[in-house]
Design a protein around this motif. Structure first.
Motif, PDB file in Angstrom:
ATOM      1  N   ALA A  16       0.908  -1.000   0.030  1.00  0.00           N
ATOM      2  CA  ALA A  16      -0.009   0.001   0.035  1.00  0.00           C
ATOM      3  C   ALA A  16       0.824   1.206  -0.055  1.00  0.00           C
ATOM      4  CB  ALA A  16      -0.906   0.062   1.071  1.00  0.00           C
ATOM      5  N   THR A  17       0.703   2.189  -0.828  1.00  0.00           N
ATOM      6  CA  THR A  17       1.343   3.468  -1.047  1.00  0.00           C
ATOM      7  C   THR A  17       0.953   4.479   0.043  1.00  0.00           C
ATOM      8  OG1 THR A  17      -0.042   4.374  -2.473  1.00  0.00           O
ATOM      9  CG2 THR A  17       1.814   3.133  -3.290  1.00  0.00           C
ATOM     10  N   GLN A  18       0.011   3.999   0.695  1.00  0.00           N
ATOM     11  CA  GLN A  18      -0.819   4.921   1.825  1.00  0.00           C
ATOM     12  C   GLN A  18      -1.091   3.975   3.119  1.00  0.00           C
ATOM     13  OE1 GLN A  18      -3.447   7.376   0.052  1.00  0.00           O
ATOM     14  NE2 GLN A  18      -1.994   8.639  -1.209  1.00  0.00           N
ATOM     15  N   PRO A  19      -0.210   3.367   3.843  1.00  0.00           N
ATOM     16  CA  PRO A  19      -0.744   2.562   4.790  1.00  0.00           C
ATOM     17  C   PRO A  19      -1.575   3.118   5.878  1.00  0.00           C
ATOM     18  CG  PRO A  19       1.732   2.464   4.389  1.00  0.00           C
ATOM     19  CD  PRO A  19       1.098   3.565   3.683  1.00  0.00           C
ATOM     20  N   ARG A  20      -2.652   2.113   6.289  1.00  0.00           N
ATOM     21  CA  ARG A  20      -3.432   2.708   7.118  1.00  0.00           C
ATOM     22  C   ARG A  20      -3.324   1.603   8.394  1.00  0.00           C
ATOM     23  NH1 ARG A  20      -9.068   2.328   4.552  1.00  0.00           N
ATOM     24  NH2 ARG A  20      -8.131   0.531   3.789  1.00  0.00           N
ATOM     25  N   HIS A  21      -3.347   2.211   9.587  1.00  0.00           N
ATOM     26  CA  HIS A  21      -3.320   1.142  10.832  1.00  0.00           C
ATOM     27  C   HIS A  21      -2.044   0.248  10.801  1.00  0.00           C
ATOM     28  CE1 HIS A  21      -7.455   2.531  11.433  1.00  0.00           C
ATOM     29  NE2 HIS A  21      -7.742   1.909  10.257  1.00  0.00           N
ATOM     30  N   LYS A  22      -0.751   0.834  10.367  1.00  0.00           N
ATOM     31  CA  LYS A  22       0.619   0.115  10.247  1.00  0.00           C
ATOM     32  C   LYS A  22       0.333  -1.123   9.198  1.00  0.00           C
ATOM     33  CE  LYS A  22       1.962   1.206  14.697  1.00  0.00           C
ATOM     34  NZ  LYS A  22       2.452   1.011  16.042  1.00  0.00           N
ATOM     35  N   GLU A  23      -0.754  -1.251   8.434  1.00  0.00           N
ATOM     36  CA  GLU A  23      -1.056  -2.216   7.258  1.00  0.00           C
ATOM     37  C   GLU A  23      -0.290  -1.800   6.050  1.00  0.00           C
ATOM     38  OE1 GLU A  23      -4.849  -4.217   9.022  1.00  0.00           O
ATOM     39  OE2 GLU A  23      -5.131  -2.897   7.596  1.00  0.00           O
ATOM     40  N   LYS A  24       0.879  -2.226   5.564  1.00  0.00           N
ATOM     41  CA  LYS A  24       1.518  -1.780   4.548  1.00  0.00           C
ATOM     42  C   LYS A  24       1.515  -2.926   3.510  1.00  0.00           C
ATOM     43  CE  LYS A  24       5.665   0.383   3.168  1.00  0.00           C
ATOM     44  NZ  LYS A  24       7.174   0.871   3.049  1.00  0.00           N
ATOM     45  N   HIS A  25       1.805  -4.063   3.701  1.00  0.00           N
ATOM     46  CA  HIS A  25       2.090  -5.484   3.098  1.00  0.00           C
ATOM     47  C   HIS A  25       0.822  -6.187   3.089  1.00  0.00           C
ATOM     48  CE1 HIS A  25       6.295  -4.405   4.025  1.00  0.00           C
ATOM     49  NE2 HIS A  25       6.368  -3.970   2.845  1.00  0.00           N
ATOM     50  N   PHE A  26       0.505  -6.594   2.015  1.00  0.00           N
ATOM     51  CA  PHE A  26      -0.688  -7.384   1.597  1.00  0.00           C
ATOM     52  C   PHE A  26      -0.424  -8.408   0.810  1.00  0.00           C
ATOM     53  CE2 PHE A  26      -2.061  -3.279   2.810  1.00  0.00           C
ATOM     54  CZ  PHE A  26      -3.407  -3.587   3.434  1.00  0.00           C
ATOM     55  N   LEU A  27      -1.436  -9.590   0.766  1.00  0.00           N
ATOM     56  CA  LEU A  27      -1.155 -10.877  -0.044  1.00  0.00           C
ATOM     57  C   LEU A  27      -2.708 -11.091  -0.421  1.00  0.00           C
ATOM     58  CD1 LEU A  27       0.886 -12.922  -0.541  1.00  0.00           C
ATOM     59  CD2 LEU A  27      -0.165 -14.187   1.346  1.00  0.00           C
ATOM     60  N   VAL A  28      -2.479 -11.464  -1.769  1.00  0.00           N
ATOM     61  CA  VAL A  28      -3.921 -11.996  -2.272  1.00  0.00           C
ATOM     62  C   VAL A  28      -4.281 -13.288  -1.924  1.00  0.00           C
ATOM     63  CG1 VAL A  28      -5.393 -12.360  -4.462  1.00  0.00           C
ATOM     64  CG2 VAL A  28      -3.765 -10.219  -4.304  1.00  0.00           C
ATOM     65  N   THR A  29      -5.093 -13.690  -1.003  1.00  0.00           N
ATOM     66  CA  THR A  29      -5.642 -14.896  -0.750  1.00  0.00           C
ATOM     67  C   THR A  29      -6.664 -15.702  -1.130  1.00  0.00           C
ATOM     68  OG1 THR A  29      -6.940 -14.206   1.059  1.00  0.00           O
ATOM     69  CG2 THR A  29      -4.594 -14.354   1.568  1.00  0.00           C
ATOM     70  N   GLU A  30      -7.616 -15.061  -1.891  1.00  0.00           N
ATOM     71  CA  GLU A  30      -8.420 -15.824  -2.554  1.00  0.00           C
ATOM     72  C   GLU A  30      -9.207 -15.035  -3.795  1.00  0.00           C
ATOM     73  OE1 GLU A  30     -12.713 -17.976  -1.486  1.00  0.00           O
ATOM     74  OE2 GLU A  30     -11.620 -17.059   0.125  1.00  0.00           O
ATOM     75  N   LEU A  31      -9.484 -15.740  -4.894  1.00  0.00           N
ATOM     76  CA  LEU A  31     -10.008 -15.064  -6.011  1.00  0.00           C
ATOM     77  C   LEU A  31     -11.531 -15.641  -6.087  1.00  0.00           C
ATOM     78  CD1 LEU A  31      -7.285 -16.084  -8.767  1.00  0.00           C
ATOM     79  CD2 LEU A  31      -7.492 -13.958  -7.433  1.00  0.00           C
ATOM     80  N   PHE A  32     -12.478 -14.572  -6.496  1.00  0.00           N
ATOM     81  CA  PHE A  32     -13.802 -14.792  -6.381  1.00  0.00           C
ATOM     82  C   PHE A  32     -14.245 -14.616  -8.008  1.00  0.00           C
ATOM     83  CE2 PHE A  32     -13.071 -13.257  -2.279  1.00  0.00           C
ATOM     84  CZ  PHE A  32     -13.781 -14.109  -1.528  1.00  0.00           C
ATOM     85  N   ARG A  33     -14.902 -15.509  -8.583  1.00  0.00           N
ATOM     86  CA  ARG A  33     -14.841 -15.759  -9.989  1.00  0.00           C
ATOM     87  C   ARG A  33     -16.495 -15.830 -10.369  1.00  0.00           C
ATOM     88  NH1 ARG A  33     -10.074 -17.717 -12.842  1.00  0.00           N
ATOM     89  NH2 ARG A  33      -8.484 -18.024 -11.379  1.00  0.00           N
ATOM     90  N   ASP A  34     -16.842 -15.308 -11.556  1.00  0.00           N
ATOM     91  CA  ASP A  34     -18.326 -15.761 -12.151  1.00  0.00           C
ATOM     92  C   ASP A  34     -18.332 -17.065 -12.763  1.00  0.00           C
ATOM     93  OD1 ASP A  34     -17.024 -15.489 -14.531  1.00  0.00           O
ATOM     94  OD2 ASP A  34     -17.772 -13.761 -15.144  1.00  0.00           O
TER      95      ASP A  34
END
Length: 71
Positions: A16-34
């Motif tokens: 995240a370029t503008q971290p909130r609540h010290k949350e800067k790094h993220f991981l995609v854990t699930e994909l939702f498909r049609d």
């Protein structure tokens, strides 16, 4: 604009370029498909807090909010 292949987003890392609540790094854990298999949304999990949020995968294309990888 980040170029993204939605089919390859699972387990990808984002900063995240503008971290909130010290949350800067993220991981995609699930994909939702049609019904046809197209990716509609993703689940993004903060590495530090394990908080998850569901959002449209296209939001990751906004280079002002997200960078590919952990930086």
């Amino acid at each position: 604009m980040n170029r993204i292949n939605p089919a390859k987003l699972l387990l990808s890392k984002w900063t995240a370029t503008q971290p909130r609540h010290k949350e800067k790094h993220f991981l995609v854990t699930e994909l939702f498909r049609d019904d046809e298999g197209s990716v509609l949304e993703i689940e993004l999990q903060a590495v530090l807090t394990r908080r998850s949020e569901r959002l449209a995968w296209q939001s990751l294309q906004d280079a002002e909010r997200w960078k590919i990888g952990w930086k």
